[in-house]
Design a protein around this motif. Sequence first.
Motif, PDB file in Angstrom:
ATOM      1  N   VAL A 159      41.233  38.829  44.480  1.00 33.45           N
ATOM      2  CA  VAL A 159      41.470  37.499  44.530  1.00 33.45           C
ATOM      3  C   VAL A 159      42.348  37.628  45.396  1.00 33.45           C
ATOM      4  N   LYS A 160      43.417  38.600  45.596  1.00 28.18           N
ATOM      5  CA  LYS A 160      44.859  38.520  46.329  1.00 28.18           C
ATOM      6  C   LYS A 160      43.963  38.816  47.627  1.00 28.18           C
ATOM      7  N   PHE A 161      43.365  40.379  47.845  1.00 27.89           N
ATOM      8  CA  PHE A 161      42.349  40.251  48.665  1.00 27.89           C
ATOM      9  C   PHE A 161      41.488  39.087  50.291  1.00 27.89           C
ATOM     10  N   TYR A 162      40.879  38.353  48.754  1.00 29.09           N
ATOM     11  CA  TYR A 162      39.631  37.932  49.438  1.00 29.09           C
ATOM     12  C   TYR A 162      40.039  36.559  49.699  1.00 29.09           C
ATOM     13  N   THR A 163      41.114  36.019  48.588  1.00 30.93           N
ATOM     14  CA  THR A 163      42.111  34.434  49.114  1.00 30.93           C
ATOM     15  C   THR A 163      42.420  34.501  49.968  1.00 30.93           C
ATOM     16  N   GLY A 164      43.738  35.428  49.755  1.00 28.57           N
ATOM     17  CA  GLY A 164      45.316  35.639  50.053  1.00 28.57           C
ATOM     18  C   GLY A 164      46.407  34.197  48.783  1.00 28.57           C
ATOM     19  N   LEU A 165      44.806  34.398  47.500  1.00 26.55           N
ATOM     20  CA  LEU A 165      45.715  33.590  46.703  1.00 26.55           C
ATOM     21  C   LEU A 165      46.738  34.528  45.937  1.00 26.55           C
ATOM     22  N   PRO A 166      47.184  34.336  44.942  1.00 22.20           N
ATOM     23  CA  PRO A 166      48.611  35.604  44.192  1.00 22.20           C
ATOM     24  C   PRO A 166      47.324  35.833  43.529  1.00 22.20           C
ATOM     25  N   ASN A 167      46.651  35.281  42.382  1.00 23.47           N
ATOM     26  CA  ASN A 167      45.343  34.892  41.191  1.00 23.47           C
ATOM     27  C   ASN A 167      44.452  34.949  41.196  1.00 23.47           C
ATOM     28  N   PHE A 168      44.065  34.454  39.924  1.00 16.77           N
ATOM     29  CA  PHE A 168      42.914  33.619  39.632  1.00 16.77           C
ATOM     30  C   PHE A 168      43.563  32.504  39.055  1.00 16.77           C
ATOM     31  N   PHE A 169      44.330  32.456  38.004  1.00 14.10           N
ATOM     32  CA  PHE A 169      45.197  30.875  37.855  1.00 14.10           C
ATOM     33  C   PHE A 169      44.632  29.774  38.617  1.00 14.10           C
ATOM     34  N   VAL A 170      46.174  30.623  39.450  1.00 18.19           N
ATOM     35  CA  VAL A 170      45.996  29.547  40.827  1.00 18.19           C
ATOM     36  C   VAL A 170      44.766  29.066  41.881  1.00 18.19           C
ATOM     37  N   LEU A 171      43.674  30.126  42.028  1.00 18.58           N
ATOM     38  CA  LEU A 171      42.681  29.789  43.167  1.00 18.58           C
ATOM     39  C   LEU A 171      41.727  28.305  41.679  1.00 18.58           C
ATOM     40  N   GLU A 172      41.897  29.239  40.509  1.00 17.53           N
ATOM     41  CA  GLU A 172      41.631  28.503  39.294  1.00 17.53           C
ATOM     42  C   GLU A 172      41.645  26.740  39.666  1.00 17.53           C
ATOM     43  N   THR A 173      43.019  26.982  39.861  1.00 13.31           N
ATOM     44  CA  THR A 173      44.167  25.326  39.920  1.00 13.31           C
ATOM     45  C   THR A 173      43.008  24.852  41.187  1.00 13.31           C
TER      46      THR A 173
END
Length: 440
Positions: A159-173
């Motif tokens: 998740v961090k590599f492809y989006t820059g976000l720290p984890n999937f929880f932040v991506l899901e938010t």
Amino acid sequence: MLSYKTLHPFCLRAGKQVKNPRSPDYVPSIFTATALSADMKEPGLLDVSDKQEARVEAANALLFLQCQGGSGLDRPGPTERESNMEGSASSSMSADDDDDDEDDESASDGKDETALTSNASVNFDDVLKALRRENRALRESVEKMSLSESSLRNDAEKVKFYTGLPNFFVLETVMLLLAPHMDAIRNVKLSKFQQLLLTLMRLRLDLRNQDLAYRFGVKVGTVVRTVHHMVNIMSSTLVPTAVFWPSRAELRKNLPAALRSSCPDCAVIVDCFTVPCEGPVAYGNKPQQGATAACNVLNYLIGVAPQGVVTFVSRGVLGNVGPRNLAESCGFLCKLLPGDVVLARRDLDIADAVAARGARFGMAEGEPPTGGAAADVQGVRAHVERVVSMVRQRYAMLTGPVESPFASAAERTSNMSTFDKIVQVACALNNLCISAAPLE
């Protein structure tokens, strides 16, 4: 029965003496002293009887040869009855062979059926279990290599590599925040999650449109439309929520340890950066007249709170613009309050403009504005450099060059380009990550 003459190749004679030395009935004589007659001198010109005799002799010789190649010497060839008997014998032999083959096939089939029957009770369960394990392993391997929601759910590094976000929880938010505004996008090939993931990969890794088209199995035009739509949605939904100027009380309450003693009134850390463009840029639907390589850049001013949160980002200004003009035109100075301290890692020539608002400007290279100890200068410098470079390192698209479709003004009312929105979205996403500066 054939005569002895017929059977013996050297006794094929007509039964009378002839004077032709080339005939088998010729009998030589030691008393012959006369010359050969005319018919003897021309052996090829035989009389009619000699020709008939020669044909009979040839026929007898053929019959003898056929008899030699047949079943016995007393018969020149097979009779009709013998032919029938031989045919029946051969057919019976072939029938026997067919029966033997059928017996062999039936025997082999019986053996195979016996083997299968014996293996069914012993090995089929193990084979089925092995195939299921193999199928499960292949599914997991394909799932890990794919860019899907399930493949990212339990892999924070991915998740961090492809989006820059720290984890999937932040991506899901982020997904839950944007999903209600994505209903207007009609895309049957990409799900809502894939549209968000594609856009974040574009910002994070600065992948080309063709590369993303191959990865997600769509056309290049679909990638371009998806990125533009998602950037517009995130600019209107995510940016106002994540990028804002905090109050003075919140700033002092969350001030990191590196600045608490040396610069307790620090409100913002500023920096300016430029992004080159691929070609001439048209701002306000008007092409830049006489644009040169040095002027064909976009200038931005960014303000970061001491905690590492982006609190201000300007719109892009085209051309060779100084930091003072950029600060005065973008609305940054309006955010400052009397007594605030503005830090920068280099001289931006904005000290007079900051002082006009009742605030103070200082550089991390020199002594802190409040006269802190010299030992704190090194910590302030490292903190400022880390905070300023954090956003551009996290999202590679901010390093440029800017493609022409992104650099042109997308809206006449706001005069903001798509790349201006991309910079703001990158700053908003950066604020969702863990702070670069620990509070303690």
